[in-house]
Write an enzyme that holds these catalytic residues in place. Structure first.
Site, PDB file in Angstrom:
ATOM      1  N   GLU A  73      -3.867   7.498  -3.674  1.00 16.78           N
ATOM      2  CA  GLU A  73      -3.650   6.334  -3.070  1.00 16.78           C
ATOM      3  C   GLU A  73      -3.569   5.030  -3.976  1.00 16.78           C
ATOM      4  O   GLU A  73      -4.172   4.940  -5.176  1.00 16.78           O
ATOM      5  CB  GLU A  73      -4.978   5.975  -2.047  1.00 16.78           C
ATOM      6  CG  GLU A  73      -4.704   4.652  -1.378  1.00 16.78           C
ATOM      7  CD  GLU A  73      -6.017   4.624  -0.533  1.00 16.78           C
ATOM      8  OE1 GLU A  73      -5.931   4.895   0.560  1.00 16.78           O
ATOM      9  OE2 GLU A  73      -6.660   3.830  -1.065  1.00 16.78           O
TER      10      GLU A  73
ATOM     11  N   TYR B 177       0.990  -1.143  -0.055  1.00 12.28           N
ATOM     12  CA  TYR B 177      -0.187   0.209  -0.043  1.00 12.28           C
ATOM     13  C   TYR B 177       0.926   1.247   0.192  1.00 12.28           C
ATOM     14  O   TYR B 177       1.838   1.392   0.780  1.00 12.28           O
ATOM     15  CB  TYR B 177      -0.874   0.123   1.212  1.00 12.28           C
ATOM     16  CG  TYR B 177      -1.482   1.344   1.484  1.00 12.28           C
ATOM     17  CD1 TYR B 177      -3.013   1.500   1.210  1.00 12.28           C
ATOM     18  CD2 TYR B 177      -1.023   2.425   2.141  1.00 12.28           C
ATOM     19  CE1 TYR B 177      -3.770   2.527   1.272  1.00 12.28           C
ATOM     20  CE2 TYR B 177      -1.413   3.662   2.239  1.00 12.28           C
ATOM     21  CZ  TYR B 177      -2.866   3.683   1.677  1.00 12.28           C
ATOM     22  OH  TYR B 177      -3.642   4.972   2.089  1.00 12.28           O
TER      23      TYR B 177
END
Ligand code: GDP
Ligand code: MN
Length: 380
Positions: A190, A101
Site C-alpha cells: 500500500e 492512494y
C-alpha cells in the site's frame, strides 16, 4: 510479516518505484548526521508497525540538521498506539501538490490480486470507501495472465486521473508494484500517500508492506528484516521452538491439535466464561517433544492459570497423545492444573492411560464443553 516503512520502501526502490532518499536513525545524533548528509529540509518519521503515525505525532518536518535532532529526540521513545518508537526514518522532505492512494492486495473472494487507486489519498482508505466509493477505482488482475498495461490504463481512467504526465508515471508504478507484489510473495503493498510534487513528479511517500509468512523461506533477505525486539517475547520464543502460537490476553492456556480445533477451543473457553491466554496448535503429531515445546511456550506466559489440552484423534491416535502428555509431564515441572479432553481414535485407551498414572494436577474430562468449564473454574 509486516515490514516497516523503510523496509517496504527499500523493496519498492529495488523494483524501480520512485521513493525519496533517506537514512535510518536510532538516536537524535544519528538523525542529525542523516539530515546533514541528506542536506536541506527532511521529514523525521517514526518507524512502528502501525498506521496513523502522522496524526499521533510520529511524523515531523525539520528545516535543518539541528531541527531534525530536536524532532528526533521528541519522537524517539514515544508510544504510538502501543508501539514504542525505537527507530526513525529520516527522509528528504517532499513538496506535495496532490496525495493519491494506490494499493494491491489479495482479494480472497475473487481469488485474485486487487488494485485500488484513488485521488483521495492521505486519509484512511476505509473512510474513502465509505464516504466516497465512486472515487475508488478497483481492478482485479488474473494471476495466470499477469498484469497487462491496458488494464492499468483502465484503473487510472477509473480513478479519473487526467493529466497525461501523471498517467504515464502511475501506469509504470502500477506495473512495477504488481511485479513487486508477486515476486516478494506479498499480501499487501500500500502506498498512501502516492504524491504528485508541484513539478509533476509521482513518488511513494509511505509504504505498508505485508509478506506472506509461509513464503518467507523463499526470501531469506526479507525474512532477515524481521525485528525480533518488536515481537511479543512469548511469540518470539514460540517461533524459536517451531510452535504455532498466538498470544492472547486471558488466563486459560490452550493447546489443541489442528488449527480448526484450536480455534474452536479458544471459542469454547469464552463460552464457558473464561479468557484464553493463547492460541496454540500442536499440529498433526502428539509426540512428547512437541508437547514439551508447546507447554514450555504456554507456561512461559505468567498470566496462565490453567491449561486446557484439547485433542481429537483422527489420524493421530489418542493413546499416543496420552503417552506424549505423560512423558512430557515427566520431563518438565508443571504445577498448574491441566485439563485434558481426548476424543476420537483410541480415546478410551488414551483416557485409561491418563487415569492410571496421571499426576494429581491432571484432570480428564469427557467433552470439550465440560473440559472448558473445568479449565475456567481452575483458572479462577
Ligand atoms: P502515516 O500517518 O503513518 O500514514 O504516515 P505517512 O508517511 O503517510 O505520513 C503522513 C502524512 O505526513 C502524509 O500524508 C503527508 O501529508 C505528511 N508527510 C509525510 N512526508 C512528508 C514530506 O516529505 N513532506 C510533506 N510536506 N509532508 C509529508
Ligand atoms: Mn500513510
Amino acid at each position: 510479516m509486516d515490514l516497516y516503512e523503510y523496509q517496504g520502501k527499500e523493496l519498492f526502490r529495488r523494483f524501480g518505484i520512485p521513493v525519496s532518499e533517506g537514512r535510518l536513525a536510532t538516536s537524535p545524533q544519528e538523525a542529525r548526521v542523516a539530515a546533514e548528509e541528506l542536506a536541506g529540509p527532511v521529514v523525521v518519521k517514526a518507524q512502528v508497525l502501525t498506521g496513523g503515525r502522522g496524526k499521533a505525532g510520529g511524523i515531523k518536518l525539520a528545516d535543518d540538521a539541528t531541527d531534525a535532532e530536536r524532532k528526533a529526540r521528541d519522537i524517539l521513545g514515544r508510544d504510538i498506539r502501543g508501539h514504542v518508537v525505537r527507530k526513525l526514518w529520516i527522509e528528504q522532505a517532499s513538496d506535495i501538490a496532490k496525495e493519491y492512494y494506490l494499493s494491491v492486495t489479495f482479494d480472497r473472494g475473487a481469488k485474485k490480486p486487487l488494485f485500488m487507486l484513488t485521488t483521495e489519498g492521505g486519509i484512511e482508505i476505509e473512510q474513502v470507501a465509505e464516504e466516497n466509493p465512486d472515487a475508488l477505482a478497483r481492478l482485479h488482475i488474473d494471476p495466470l495472465e499477469g498484469f497487462q498495461p491496458y488494464q492499468g490504463r483502465r484503473l487510472i481512467y477509473g480513478a479519473r486521473i487526467d493529466d497525461p504526465n501523471e498517467q504515464k508515471q502511475i501506469l509504470s508504478i502500477v506495473e512495477k508494484l504488481y511485479r513487486c507484489f508477486v515476486e516478494c510473495d506479498a499480501m499487501l503493498c500500500e502506498i498512501n500517500p502516492l504524491i504528485v510534487t508541484p513539478a509533476g513528479e509521482v513518488r511513494a511517500l509511505d509504504s505498508k508492506f505485508t509478506v506472506d509468512d509461509s513464503a518467507l523461506f523463499r526470501h531469506p533477505e526479507i525474512a532477515e528484516m524481521r525485528d525480533v525486539e518488536a515481537a511479543d517475547p512469548q511469540e518470539r520464543f514460540a517461533r524459536e521452538k517451531g510452535v504455532t502460537y498466538v498470544k492472547l490476553d486471558g488466563e486459560v492456556g490452550i493447546l489443541g491439535n489442528g488449527a480448526g480445533l484450536s480455534m474452536s477451543t479458544v471459542d469454547v473457553v469464552v463460552v464457558a466464561g473464561g479468557r484464553p491466554s493463547n492460541f496454540c496448535d500442536l499440529g498433526g503429531g502428539g509426540d512428547a517433544q512437541g508437547v514439551v515445546d508447546a507447554l514450555e511456550v504456554i507456561t512461559s506466559d505468567e498470566q496462565v492459570r490453567s491449561i486446557f489440552f484439547n485433542i481429537f484423534g483422527g489420524i493421530t491416535r489418542c493413546d499416543e497423545v496420552a503417552r506424549g502428555v505423560l512423558t512430557a509431564l515427566e520431563q518438565m515441572q508443571i504445577e498448574l492444573p491441566i485439563v485434558v479432553r481426548l476424543d476420537g481414535t483410541n480415546a478410551d485407551e488414551g483416557r485409561k492411560l491418563l487415569a492410571e498414572v496421571a499426576p494429581p494436577n491432571l484432570h480428564v474430562e469427557p467433552t470439550m464443553l465440560e473440559a472448558a468449564q473445568r479449565a475456567v473454574e481452575l483458572a479462577a
